[in-house]
Design an enzyme around this catalytic site. Sequence first.
Site, mmCIF file in Angstrom:
data_model
loop_
_atom_site.group_PDB
_atom_site.id
_atom_site.type_symbol
_atom_site.label_atom_id
_atom_site.label_comp_id
_atom_site.label_asym_id
_atom_site.label_seq_id
_atom_site.Cartn_x
_atom_site.Cartn_y
_atom_site.Cartn_z
ATOM 1 N N LEU A 124 0.818 -1.216 0.000
ATOM 2 C CA LEU A 124 0.000 0.000 0.000
ATOM 3 C C LEU A 124 0.853 1.268 0.000
ATOM 4 O O LEU A 124 1.901 1.326 0.637
ATOM 5 C CB LEU A 124 -0.932 -0.001 1.215
ATOM 6 C CG LEU A 124 -1.889 -1.197 1.312
ATOM 7 C CD1 LEU A 124 -2.795 -1.041 2.542
ATOM 8 C CD2 LEU A 124 -2.729 -1.364 0.058
ATOM 9 N N GLY A 130 -1.577 6.377 -2.770
ATOM 10 C CA GLY A 130 -2.720 6.234 -3.688
ATOM 11 C C GLY A 130 -3.799 5.387 -3.039
ATOM 12 O O GLY A 130 -4.984 5.769 -2.989
ATOM 13 N N HIS A 131 -3.391 4.229 -2.486
ATOM 14 C CA HIS A 131 -4.355 3.378 -1.786
ATOM 15 C C HIS A 131 -4.941 4.128 -0.583
ATOM 16 O O HIS A 131 -6.133 4.041 -0.312
ATOM 17 C CB HIS A 131 -3.671 2.107 -1.279
ATOM 18 C CG HIS A 131 -3.085 1.226 -2.341
ATOM 19 N ND1 HIS A 131 -1.732 1.055 -2.506
ATOM 20 C CD2 HIS A 131 -3.674 0.461 -3.294
ATOM 21 C CE1 HIS A 131 -1.504 0.215 -3.504
ATOM 22 N NE2 HIS A 131 -2.661 -0.161 -4.009
ATOM 23 N N GLN A 184 -8.719 5.984 -10.447
ATOM 24 C CA GLN A 184 -8.736 6.320 -11.884
ATOM 25 C C GLN A 184 -7.420 5.911 -12.551
ATOM 26 O O GLN A 184 -7.325 5.822 -13.762
ATOM 27 C CB GLN A 184 -8.963 7.823 -12.021
ATOM 28 C CG GLN A 184 -9.104 8.303 -13.451
ATOM 29 C CD GLN A 184 -8.741 9.767 -13.564
ATOM 30 O OE1 GLN A 184 -9.351 10.609 -12.899
ATOM 31 N NE2 GLN A 184 -7.737 10.081 -14.377
ATOM 32 N N VAL A 213 -3.122 9.670 -7.444
ATOM 33 C CA VAL A 213 -2.163 10.328 -6.552
ATOM 34 C C VAL A 213 -0.769 10.167 -7.173
ATOM 35 O O VAL A 213 -0.398 9.074 -7.601
ATOM 36 C CB VAL A 213 -2.208 9.713 -5.138
ATOM 37 C CG1 VAL A 213 -1.162 10.343 -4.232
ATOM 38 C CG2 VAL A 213 -3.607 9.879 -4.541
ATOM 39 N N SER A 266 2.584 3.746 -7.701
ATOM 40 C CA SER A 266 2.240 2.375 -8.065
ATOM 41 C C SER A 266 3.082 1.437 -7.211
ATOM 42 O O SER A 266 4.253 1.735 -6.921
ATOM 43 C CB SER A 266 2.558 2.133 -9.546
ATOM 44 O OG SER A 266 2.623 0.739 -9.805
ATOM 45 N N SER A 267 2.497 0.304 -6.828
ATOM 46 C CA SER A 267 3.277 -0.685 -6.067
ATOM 47 C C SER A 267 4.451 -1.166 -6.902
ATOM 48 O O SER A 267 5.472 -1.595 -6.369
ATOM 49 C CB SER A 267 2.391 -1.867 -5.673
ATOM 50 O OG SER A 267 1.258 -1.408 -4.987
ATOM 51 N N ARG A 268 4.316 -1.119 -8.223
ATOM 52 C CA ARG A 268 5.384 -1.609 -9.104
ATOM 53 C C ARG A 268 6.539 -0.614 -9.227
ATOM 54 O O ARG A 268 7.590 -0.969 -9.768
ATOM 55 C CB ARG A 268 4.835 -1.941 -10.496
ATOM 56 C CG ARG A 268 3.932 -3.171 -10.498
ATOM 57 C CD ARG A 268 3.598 -3.646 -11.902
ATOM 58 N NE ARG A 268 2.951 -4.949 -11.885
ATOM 59 C CZ ARG A 268 1.636 -5.157 -11.928
ATOM 60 N NH1 ARG A 268 0.805 -4.132 -11.986
ATOM 61 N NH2 ARG A 268 1.150 -6.387 -11.913
HETATM 62 P P1 AMP Z 1 -3.710 -2.284 -6.823
HETATM 63 O O1 AMP Z 1 -3.269 -2.607 -5.440
HETATM 64 O O2 AMP Z 1 -2.612 -1.826 -7.718
HETATM 65 O O3 AMP Z 1 -4.593 -3.351 -7.421
HETATM 66 O O4 AMP Z 1 -4.657 -1.022 -6.684
HETATM 67 C C1 AMP Z 1 -5.759 -1.032 -5.818
HETATM 68 C C2 AMP Z 1 -6.584 0.213 -6.069
HETATM 69 O O5 AMP Z 1 -5.789 1.367 -5.820
HETATM 70 C C3 AMP Z 1 -7.070 0.317 -7.527
HETATM 71 O O6 AMP Z 1 -8.402 0.795 -7.528
HETATM 72 C C4 AMP Z 1 -6.111 1.310 -8.124
HETATM 73 O O7 AMP Z 1 -6.663 2.033 -9.210
HETATM 74 C C5 AMP Z 1 -5.862 2.231 -6.942
HETATM 75 N N1 AMP Z 1 -4.612 2.954 -7.126
HETATM 76 C C6 AMP Z 1 -3.384 2.425 -7.411
HETATM 77 N N2 AMP Z 1 -2.477 3.407 -7.571
HETATM 78 C C7 AMP Z 1 -3.138 4.580 -7.382
HETATM 79 C C8 AMP Z 1 -2.759 5.960 -7.424
HETATM 80 N N3 AMP Z 1 -1.513 6.340 -7.697
HETATM 81 N N4 AMP Z 1 -3.711 6.883 -7.184
HETATM 82 C C9 AMP Z 1 -4.997 6.518 -6.908
HETATM 83 N N5 AMP Z 1 -5.422 5.241 -6.870
HETATM 84 C C10 AMP Z 1 -4.504 4.284 -7.099
#
Ligand code: AMP
Length: 284
Positions: free
Chosen positions: A33, A36-37, A155, A183, A192-194
Amino acid sequence: MLLLNKIQDIRKNTKEWKSQSYTIGLVPTMGALHKGHASLIEKAKETCDKVIVSIFVNPIQFGPNEDYNRYPRTIDQDSKLCESLGVDIVFAPTAIEMYGDNIKTSNNNYTYVCPPYNYVDCLCGKSRPGHFDGVATVVTKLFNITTPNYAFFGQKDAQQLFILKRIVKDLNMDINIIPCPIVREDDGLALSSRNSYLSPAERNNALTISKALMKIKQLYSEGINDVNVLFDTAIATLNPNIELDYIEFRDFTTFEKVEKVGKNTLIAIAAKSGSTRLIDNIII
Ligand code: AMP
């Protein structure tokens, strides 16, 4: 805060909450996390009485040559963050809890939710065959397990957001999908987690993805709306070491391609920096 990994334990809690007419918000994530999360969780806290964050690296949305095994798993850190944000339950099931043994055999032994071909056979779906079937299936399962009134999605994953809204509508799910803005780091890189995979040089190159989008936004604000011109500008802005998958201009209501950028146009980029696949977008 409770950290649960059994479906039956989630059900006990949600039943109790429903009996007291509490509204439930779900934030589905794959963990590792970041801010963004956290923004999704904060929005959920504002909107709902009770908040569940799911943390599950979903095997069926990864292709055979993708990063399922390597994907960062930081459950202790994630739980602490969730607790500090006032989350009620973190749901972190195993793959066996979610899919049983069937998952090990073949897709032919399991029920899948398949979103419309028109929205899947393009953008990320084109280079990640089966990805959105995996996403649609796990999110539907998470909805059935946690029975939320609201579910929060970024988004950042614009195609995923579009598809999930469509599934909720088409399958008459009584759930409000709440989109949340992207974010970014101070320099513009979408969180991004990546991003943790990136070397400093790869991160520098990756920065040109958000720069290309900002350039498009700027030119659009100066009156340029021709997709060909804006596409060329983006290409010129991207670092040559970036391996572009796509730059797409789509209407975010219909998901049709557009030739002129206007209100509600999604401009989405997917590209690799080193071996890391990154996505980013803006919606005008
Ligand atoms: P993930 O863990 O990558 O599957 O993401 C989980 C949720 O967090 C998804 O709805 C993503 O779109 C959202 N998310 C991931 N990165 C961001 C970010 N930088 N800003 C806003 N939401 C994000």
